[in-house]
Design an enzyme around this catalytic site. Structure first.
Site, PDB file in Angstrom:
ATOM      1  N   HIS A 355       0.831  -1.196   0.000  1.00 29.65           N
ATOM      2  CA  HIS A 355       0.000   0.000   0.000  1.00 29.65           C
ATOM      3  C   HIS A 355       0.869   1.250   0.000  1.00 29.65           C
ATOM      4  O   HIS A 355       2.001   1.240   0.471  1.00 29.65           O
ATOM      5  CB  HIS A 355      -0.945   0.018   1.220  1.00 29.65           C
ATOM      6  CG  HIS A 355      -0.285   0.403   2.502  1.00 29.65           C
ATOM      7  ND1 HIS A 355      -0.154   1.714   2.909  1.00 29.65           N
ATOM      8  CD2 HIS A 355       0.291  -0.352   3.479  1.00 29.65           C
ATOM      9  CE1 HIS A 355       0.456   1.740   4.084  1.00 29.65           C
ATOM     10  NE2 HIS A 355       0.749   0.506   4.447  1.00 29.65           N
ATOM     11  N   CYS A 356       0.344   2.300  -0.589  1.00 28.75           N
ATOM     12  CA  CYS A 356       0.968   3.623  -0.477  1.00 28.75           C
ATOM     13  C   CYS A 356      -0.064   4.537   0.178  1.00 28.75           C
ATOM     14  O   CYS A 356      -0.445   4.318   1.317  1.00 28.75           O
ATOM     15  CB  CYS A 356       1.453   4.122  -1.825  1.00 28.75           C
ATOM     16  SG  CYS A 356       0.186   4.161  -3.102  1.00 28.75           S
ATOM     17  N   ARG A 357      -0.555   5.512  -0.542  1.00 23.93           N
ATOM     18  CA  ARG A 357      -1.578   6.386   0.035  1.00 23.93           C
ATOM     19  C   ARG A 357      -2.981   5.961  -0.405  1.00 23.93           C
ATOM     20  O   ARG A 357      -3.812   5.577   0.418  1.00 23.93           O
ATOM     21  CB  ARG A 357      -1.332   7.841  -0.357  1.00 23.93           C
ATOM     22  CG  ARG A 357      -2.310   8.837   0.265  1.00 23.93           C
ATOM     23  CD  ARG A 357      -1.976  10.276  -0.099  1.00 23.93           C
ATOM     24  NE  ARG A 357      -2.870  11.202   0.571  1.00 23.93           N
ATOM     25  CZ  ARG A 357      -4.024  11.613   0.073  1.00 23.93           C
ATOM     26  NH1 ARG A 357      -4.430  11.176  -1.111  1.00 23.93           N
ATOM     27  NH2 ARG A 357      -4.789  12.473   0.744  1.00 23.93           N
ATOM     28  N   VAL A 359      -3.612   3.719  -3.247  1.00 19.32           N
ATOM     29  CA  VAL A 359      -3.738   2.365  -3.813  1.00 19.32           C
ATOM     30  C   VAL A 359      -2.643   1.500  -3.268  1.00 19.32           C
ATOM     31  O   VAL A 359      -1.636   1.967  -2.749  1.00 19.32           O
ATOM     32  CB  VAL A 359      -3.655   2.412  -5.361  1.00 19.32           C
ATOM     33  CG1 VAL A 359      -4.866   3.086  -5.934  1.00 19.32           C
ATOM     34  CG2 VAL A 359      -2.398   3.138  -5.823  1.00 19.32           C
TER      35      VAL A 359
END
Length: 359
Positions: A355-357, A359
């Site tokens: 995960h990032c922010r 997606v």
């Protein structure tokens, strides 16, 4: 009385000299024979290797069936050499500091490197040796692609144009857009499809919902996803996140965003700074935190399901310098990060959550 010296009989002196001379000649002949044989073998091997080298250099220009046969022969010879060799086991090197060092560092370390900070940990993974040689089927696939590329010079350009113009087939996102679920999304533009979303068990959810903004990423086996792509958890979805970690059998989390960037929160911190936190029925205990470099660190969590009293160790790889809407400054650091993540991969039954922010 005068003593007389009796001389030794010398009747065998001539015979022994002849024998010694004969042995010397035979020894010299044997040595010369060995040297000639070794020289002949060296010349034959050198000539054979020279011919194979010439064939290998001509593979790029020769796209015929003869080139494929030559490549196959080279692969067989290479594999035969590999099977006869027995490489010595590689040992990982670890660091010793006065402070307590995470065992994650000792298991994932490629060599001695300075550690700015570290905390205590328990023993976790054992490294699996990487394959050092290429199998014949992979080599044939690469050779086939190269031969086709020689015939079709614009193939890569056409593939890139097709990739840029690709549009996903229209699919519904009705579940993610429901009123009770829309507040769980960071953005209304990034919603999971109904047919390919991770569904939580309703009976174990604190809000009696099965929704989380996460999608499986399949490899060759549609039954077991290799990865799970999700958004950075919100304060209201942290319990859902840990429920997904538990129910998916995940033991590795990859976080590709800093918690805070330019004063804006990119992801809620879903782990405790120290000790343990309780998220619904999931207790998360921070076991260790090891800073590898300025770009990323590794954390180890002790996850417990209070409903079943089962426990699990989860490793989080946190990349700190991948900013929003930008690319990492150093490709080498990103590759080093990826290599350490792969060393914790436990197989198809344990997908990696990324995960990032958004997606």
């Amino acid at each position: 009385m005068k003593s007389k010296v009796i001389p030794l009989p010398a009747r065998y002196t001539g015979t022994e000299s002849v024998k010694f001379l004969a042995l010397t000649v035979v020894s010299i002949l044997c040595i010369m024979g060995v040297l000639l044989g070794s020289g002949l073998m060296y010349c034959l091997r050198h000539r054979s290797h020279h011919k194979l080298k010439e064939k290998l250099t001509n593979l790029g220009a020769d796209a015929t069936a003869e080139a494929t046969a030559t490549y196959q022969e080279l692969c067989r010879q290479r594999m035969a050499v590999r099977t006869t060799e027995r490489p010595e086991p590689l040992h990982t090197h670890t660091h010793t500091h006065t402070s307590r060092i995470s065992s994650v560092s000792s298991q994932l370390s490629d060599g001695p490197s300075p550690s700015p900070s570290a905390r205590s940990s328990t023993s976790m993974w054992s490294e699996e040796p990487a394959q050092s040689n290429m199998d014949i089927s992979t080599g044939h696939m690469i050779l086939s692609y190269m031969e086709d590329h020689l015939k079709n010079k614009n193939r890569l350009e056409k593939e890139w144009e097709a990739l840029c113009s690709y549009q996903a087939e229209p699919n519904t996102c009705t579940v993610g857009l429901k009123d009770q679920n829309s507040k769980k999304n960071r953005s209304d533009t990034v919603i999971v499809y109904d047919h390919s979303r991770i569904a939580l068990k309703v009976e174990n959810n604190h809000g009696n919902s099965d929704y989380i903004n996460a999608s499986p990423i399949m490899d060759h086996d549609p039954r077991n996803p290799a990865y799970i792509s999700t958004q950075g958890p919100l304060p209201s979805t942290v319990a859902d996140f840990w429920q997904m970690v538990w129910e998916s059998g995940c033991v590795v989390i990859v976080m590709l965003t800093p918690v805070m960037e330019n004063g804006v929160k990119q992801s809620y911190q879903y782990w405790p700074d120290e000790g343990s936190n309780l998220y619904h029925i999931y207790e998360v205990n921070l076991v260790s935190e090891h800073i590898w470099c300025e770009d990323f660190l590794v954390r180890s969590f002790y996850l417990k399901n209070l409903q079943t009293n089962e426990t699990r160790t989860v490793t989080q790889f946190h990349f700190l310098t991948w900013m929003n809407q930008s690319v990492p400054d150093s490709a080498r650091t990103l590759l080093d990060f990826r290599r350490k993540v792969n060393k914790c991969y436990r197989g198809r039954s344990c997908p990696i959550i990324v995960h990032c922010r958004q997606v």
